[in-house]
Design an enzyme around this catalytic site. Structure first.
Site, PDB file in Angstrom:
ATOM      1  N   ASP A 161       0.815  -1.214   0.000  1.00  0.00           N
ATOM      2  CA  ASP A 161       0.000   0.000   0.000  1.00  0.00           C
ATOM      3  C   ASP A 161       0.847   1.262   0.000  1.00  0.00           C
ATOM      4  O   ASP A 161       0.744   2.103   0.894  1.00  0.00           O
ATOM      5  CB  ASP A 161      -0.897  -0.035   1.252  1.00  0.00           C
ATOM      6  CG  ASP A 161      -1.894   1.118   1.274  1.00  0.00           C
ATOM      7  OD1 ASP A 161      -2.189   1.598   2.399  1.00  0.00           O
ATOM      8  OD2 ASP A 161      -2.336   1.553   0.192  1.00  0.00           O
ATOM      9  N   GLU A 385       3.685  -7.357   7.641  1.00  0.00           N
ATOM     10  CA  GLU A 385       2.468  -8.042   7.175  1.00  0.00           C
ATOM     11  C   GLU A 385       2.744  -9.167   6.187  1.00  0.00           C
ATOM     12  O   GLU A 385       2.218  -9.184   5.070  1.00  0.00           O
ATOM     13  CB  GLU A 385       1.485  -7.035   6.604  1.00  0.00           C
ATOM     14  CG  GLU A 385       1.075  -6.007   7.629  1.00  0.00           C
ATOM     15  CD  GLU A 385      -0.274  -5.391   7.367  1.00  0.00           C
ATOM     16  OE1 GLU A 385      -0.838  -5.571   6.273  1.00  0.00           O
ATOM     17  OE2 GLU A 385      -0.774  -4.712   8.278  1.00  0.00           O
ATOM     18  N   ASN A 434      -0.239  -5.069  13.827  1.00  0.00           N
ATOM     19  CA  ASN A 434      -0.951  -4.052  13.049  1.00  0.00           C
ATOM     20  C   ASN A 434      -2.444  -4.365  13.183  1.00  0.00           C
ATOM     21  O   ASN A 434      -2.871  -5.459  12.815  1.00  0.00           O
ATOM     22  CB  ASN A 434      -0.547  -4.098  11.576  1.00  0.00           C
ATOM     23  CG  ASN A 434       0.913  -3.739  11.373  1.00  0.00           C
ATOM     24  OD1 ASN A 434       1.584  -3.290  12.290  1.00  0.00           O
ATOM     25  ND2 ASN A 434       1.402  -3.937  10.146  1.00  0.00           N
ATOM     26  N   TYR A 436      -6.641  -2.733  12.956  1.00  0.00           N
ATOM     27  CA  TYR A 436      -7.469  -1.615  12.490  1.00  0.00           C
ATOM     28  C   TYR A 436      -8.893  -1.686  13.009  1.00  0.00           C
ATOM     29  O   TYR A 436      -9.849  -1.756  12.225  1.00  0.00           O
ATOM     30  CB  TYR A 436      -7.411  -1.532  10.967  1.00  0.00           C
ATOM     31  CG  TYR A 436      -6.107  -0.937  10.511  1.00  0.00           C
ATOM     32  CD1 TYR A 436      -5.027  -1.750  10.174  1.00  0.00           C
ATOM     33  CD2 TYR A 436      -5.913   0.437  10.513  1.00  0.00           C
ATOM     34  CE1 TYR A 436      -3.799  -1.203   9.821  1.00  0.00           C
ATOM     35  CE2 TYR A 436      -4.693   0.994  10.150  1.00  0.00           C
ATOM     36  CZ  TYR A 436      -3.636   0.170   9.808  1.00  0.00           C
ATOM     37  OH  TYR A 436      -2.424   0.714   9.458  1.00  0.00           O
ATOM     38  N   TYR A 440     -10.947  -1.148   9.311  1.00  0.00           N
ATOM     39  CA  TYR A 440     -11.184  -2.311   8.463  1.00  0.00           C
ATOM     40  C   TYR A 440     -12.049  -3.345   9.175  1.00  0.00           C
ATOM     41  O   TYR A 440     -12.744  -4.145   8.556  1.00  0.00           O
ATOM     42  CB  TYR A 440      -9.853  -2.959   8.051  1.00  0.00           C
ATOM     43  CG  TYR A 440      -8.984  -2.069   7.196  1.00  0.00           C
ATOM     44  CD1 TYR A 440      -7.688  -1.744   7.580  1.00  0.00           C
ATOM     45  CD2 TYR A 440      -9.474  -1.523   6.018  1.00  0.00           C
ATOM     46  CE1 TYR A 440      -6.900  -0.913   6.800  1.00  0.00           C
ATOM     47  CE2 TYR A 440      -8.691  -0.684   5.231  1.00  0.00           C
ATOM     48  CZ  TYR A 440      -7.397  -0.382   5.624  1.00  0.00           C
ATOM     49  OH  TYR A 440      -6.616   0.440   4.867  1.00  0.00           O
ATOM     50  N   GLU A 472       0.687  -0.563  14.147  1.00  0.00           N
ATOM     51  CA  GLU A 472      -0.204   0.163  13.238  1.00  0.00           C
ATOM     52  C   GLU A 472      -1.624   0.173  13.782  1.00  0.00           C
ATOM     53  O   GLU A 472      -2.095  -0.870  14.255  1.00  0.00           O
ATOM     54  CB  GLU A 472      -0.219  -0.461  11.825  1.00  0.00           C
ATOM     55  CG  GLU A 472       1.039  -0.217  11.046  1.00  0.00           C
ATOM     56  CD  GLU A 472       0.925  -0.647   9.603  1.00  0.00           C
ATOM     57  OE1 GLU A 472      -0.189  -0.615   9.047  1.00  0.00           O
ATOM     58  OE2 GLU A 472       1.954  -1.056   9.042  1.00  0.00           O
ATOM     59  N   TRP A 517      -0.507   4.653  12.778  1.00  0.00           N
ATOM     60  CA  TRP A 517      -0.373   4.621  11.319  1.00  0.00           C
ATOM     61  C   TRP A 517      -1.277   5.706  10.770  1.00  0.00           C
ATOM     62  O   TRP A 517      -2.501   5.592  10.846  1.00  0.00           O
ATOM     63  CB  TRP A 517      -0.762   3.251  10.736  1.00  0.00           C
ATOM     64  CG  TRP A 517      -0.417   3.178   9.290  1.00  0.00           C
ATOM     65  CD1 TRP A 517      -1.254   3.351   8.225  1.00  0.00           C
ATOM     66  CD2 TRP A 517       0.888   2.986   8.738  1.00  0.00           C
ATOM     67  NE1 TRP A 517      -0.567   3.255   7.054  1.00  0.00           N
ATOM     68  CE2 TRP A 517       0.753   3.050   7.319  1.00  0.00           C
ATOM     69  CE3 TRP A 517       2.156   2.771   9.263  1.00  0.00           C
ATOM     70  CZ2 TRP A 517       1.835   2.893   6.453  1.00  0.00           C
ATOM     71  CZ3 TRP A 517       3.236   2.631   8.416  1.00  0.00           C
ATOM     72  CH2 TRP A 517       3.064   2.678   7.017  1.00  0.00           C
ATOM     73  N   LYS A 537      -4.201   8.250   6.130  1.00  0.00           N
ATOM     74  CA  LYS A 537      -4.122   7.943   7.564  1.00  0.00           C
ATOM     75  C   LYS A 537      -3.072   8.791   8.288  1.00  0.00           C
ATOM     76  O   LYS A 537      -2.795   8.573   9.468  1.00  0.00           O
ATOM     77  CB  LYS A 537      -3.855   6.453   7.784  1.00  0.00           C
ATOM     78  CG  LYS A 537      -5.028   5.557   7.365  1.00  0.00           C
ATOM     79  CD  LYS A 537      -4.874   4.132   7.867  1.00  0.00           C
ATOM     80  CE  LYS A 537      -6.018   3.247   7.429  1.00  0.00           C
ATOM     81  NZ  LYS A 537      -5.980   3.022   5.944  1.00  0.00           N
TER      82      LYS A 537
HETATM   83  C1  GCU Z   1      -1.462  -2.197   6.459  1.00  0.00           C
HETATM   84  C2  GCU Z   1      -0.061  -1.967   5.947  1.00  0.00           C
HETATM   85  C3  GCU Z   1       0.217  -0.530   5.612  1.00  0.00           C
HETATM   86  C4  GCU Z   1      -1.018   0.118   4.997  1.00  0.00           C
HETATM   87  C5  GCU Z   1      -2.097   0.134   6.050  1.00  0.00           C
HETATM   88  C6  GCU Z   1      -3.387   0.769   5.514  1.00  0.00           C
HETATM   89  O1  GCU Z   1      -1.429  -2.530   7.798  1.00  0.00           O
HETATM   90  O2  GCU Z   1       0.959  -2.405   6.819  1.00  0.00           O
HETATM   91  O3  GCU Z   1       1.311  -0.507   4.708  1.00  0.00           O
HETATM   92  O4  GCU Z   1      -0.734   1.423   4.550  1.00  0.00           O
HETATM   93  O5  GCU Z   1      -2.421  -1.191   6.447  1.00  0.00           O
HETATM   94  O6  GCU Z   1      -4.175   0.025   4.915  1.00  0.00           O
HETATM   95  O7  GCU Z   1      -3.530   1.978   5.674  1.00  0.00           O
END
Ligand code: GCU
Length: 559
Positions: A161, A385, A434, A436, A440, A472, A517, A537
């Site tokens: 990403d 990841e 990591n 979210y 997510y 993250e 992140w 982000k």
């Molecule tokens: C993942 C990844 C990042 C990416 C982030 C996102 O965890 O490690 O490289 O930018 O999620 O989706 O913002």
């Protein structure tokens, strides 16, 4: 060949060849047969360092091959050993000088060097063919089958990403050193009660080594009874001078800034100088408008000064080693660094696995060789990841962790995992997760998201009983987008989510760090979930203006 970071003094010279070079794209791959290695016809001017994608017109999505050329006259270097050192070329570099091949290197973000047998007095032609194309057997990979990557389609088809910027991304230096001079240096600190012991090893071609620390001569190992240790709130660096003498004459000299400190994992804690440390900070990309991934000490200084201003004490070099001048700044500003290799988005299907593993191993070796003397570097992250589903994943990740530990027993080893029962996690010294929640996972649901995060952290902790750093977490926030009550993509939602994750982490003593992140918005490949081909982000915009979350973090971390 390995080459110590170049420096200039009375005995050695580093000629920086940065400036305006020339470039020609080679979409039909005809350059080799056409003899461009001896000189590149009809090439256009381009600045080095810098990516070509955002710098030139009409080549945003071009990934090469492209041929760079620089013509230069020889500086006064008679009697010296000569080498050309590249700080980073993404992704594959092939180098010729005056039509003669010097060598090639695969993998961006890490330095490589070639010996230079001779120079012309005038008109030396340095030619570099750069191939930034994506492939499943490269690291980081592209064009990866859907079952082995995140299910997000990008163009260009990266499996990671961030935009696959290409070009000569850091300094290129013509390095002149005295024959048989100082070839490598390794420093290591031990703490013994209240004293510090500094070990220094010097590789050279013969002679007597003389050492001085802040001007005081000593024999290694040096025992310092009341040392001023390196810490984020007092990043004290001492000047280590190494002189090589032959028959009473000094023939070479090399200087190193040394921070006396130790880092260790103790049960469920991270210890700096024997004291528990809590990491506050960010994941950070090297990314800026026009530069792309090209090195800029000014952008790095801006970022690291802002991190200190917010009260951060650390960052992770996502998802590749950052420029050496950035680490100079981290050493001097007191920011601990989780140094990560370029092994992002690894997958372990048999197709191309050995090549990907070979590259991942070489990245660990090159990263440790480059950064092992740095006070700021507190850990090695061997991957980000990895898609650790296949049977081979656990062993492959463990091999990379074991390699880092073997090369440098003084620092803990880790990798950043986005999976819960990742088979490689038993090989790390502390866990980097990591996560979210409310983005997510359970998007829009801050309450439920945090409850899920809490349960997840407790479950992973119960399984591994190691320190956890949340490497993250966060949310996209369009600059200037506001919503009350907070809604996804607004600055309020980003600030609220980050605050709640930090609260959830703070309730758990085994969570010893949290890296938001991410530090600043950055360019990605195009995708339906990446407006303006940007990951929003960042708590700062891409040109480093603060969002609400930056102010909220400063209030929290400075309190
Ligand atoms: C993942 C990844 C990042 C990416 C982030 C996102 O965890 O490690 O490289 O930018 O999620 O989706 O913002």
């Amino acid at each position: 060949m390995w080459l110590l970071r170049p420096q200039t003094n009375r005995f050695r010279v580093a000629h920086d060849l940065s400036g305006v070079w020339a470039i020609r794209f080679d979409p039909d791959d005809v350059g080799r047969a056409a003899g461009w290695s001896a000189g590149v016809p009809d090439a256009a001017p381009i600045a080095v360092p810098g990516s070509w994608n955002d710098q030139l017109v009409g080549v945003r999505d071009e990934l090469g091959p492209a041929w760079y050329e620089l013509r230069f006259d020889a500086p006064p270097v008679d009697g010296f050993d000569l080498a050309l050192r590249f700080g980073s070329v993404n992704y594959i570099a092939e180098v010729w000088l005056n039509g003669e091949p010097l060598g090639s290197h695969e993998g961006g973000h890490l330095p490589f060097a070639f010996p230079v047998p001779s120079l012309r007095d005038v008109g030396n032609a340095l030619v570099v063919r750069v191939d930034g194309r994506l492939a499943a057997d490269r690291v980081p990979p592209g064009l990866v089958p859907l079952e082995h990557r995140h299910p997000r389609e990008f163009f260009p088809p990266a499996a990671f990403d961030f935009f696959p910027f290409a070009g000569i991304h850091r300094k290129v230096e013509l390095v002149a050193t005295p024959p048989g001079g100082i070839a490598d240096v390794r420093v290591r600190t031990e703490l013994d009660g209240g004293a510090a012991i500094l070990h220094v090893e010097v590789a050279h071609g013969g002679g007597e080594v003389e050492l001085a620390l802040d001007g005081a001569h000593f024999e290694a190992p040096l025992r310092l009874e009341r040392p001023r240790l390196w810490r984020p709130d007092d990043p004290h660096l001492a000047a280590l001078a190494i002189q090589l003498r032959r028959e009473g004459t000094t023939v070479d000299r090399y200087e190193l800034s040394v921070g006396l400190r130790t880092i260790a994992v103790d049960g469920e804690r991270l210890l700096l100088n024997g004291e528990p440390i809590e990491l506050r900070g960010f994941g950070r990309h090297e990314d800026f408008p026009v530069l792309g991934r090209g090195a800029s000490a000014a952008v790095a200084a801006r970022d690291l000064h802002l991190m200190r201003d917010l009260g951060a004490n650390s960052f992770r070099t996502a998802h590749y080693p950052h420029d050496e001048e950035t680490l100079d700044l981290a050493d001097r500003l007191g920011l601990l660094v989780i140094a990560e290799t370029p092994a992002v988005a690894l997958f372990f299907a048999p197709e191309g696995l050995e090549r990907r593993q070979e590259l991942s191993r070489s990245y660990v070796e090159e990263l440790v060789a480059r950064d092992r003397n740095r006070a700021c570097v507190m850990a090695w992250s061997v991957a980000n990841e990895p898609h650790a589903h296949d049977a081979a994943a656990g062993a492959a990740l463990a091999e990379l962790c074991d390699l880092a530990r073997a090369l440098d027993p003084t620092r803990p080893v880790t990798y950043a995992s986005h999976e819960t029962d990742d088979p490689g996690l038993s090989a790390v010294d502390f866990l980097c997760l990591n996560r979210y929640p409310a983005w997510y996972v359970l998007p829009g649901e801050l309450e439920l998201g945090m409850a899920a995060l809490a349960a997840d952290l407790d479950a992973v902790h119960a399984r591994h009983r190691k320190p956890i750093v949340l490497t993250e977490f966060g949310a996209d926030a369009l600059p200037g987008a506001h919503a009350d009550p907070p809604a996804m993509w607004s600055e309020e939602y980003q600030a609220e989510l980050i605050g709640r994750v930090l609260d959830t982490a703070a309730e758990r003593p085994f969570v010893v760090g949290a890296h938001v992140w991410t530090f600043a918005d950055f360019a990605t490949a195009q995708a339906e979930h990446r407006p303006h081909a940007t990951n929003f982000k960042g708590v700062f915009t891409r040109d480093r203006r603060p969002k609400l979350a930056a102010h909220a973090l400063r209030r929290r971390w400075r309190a």
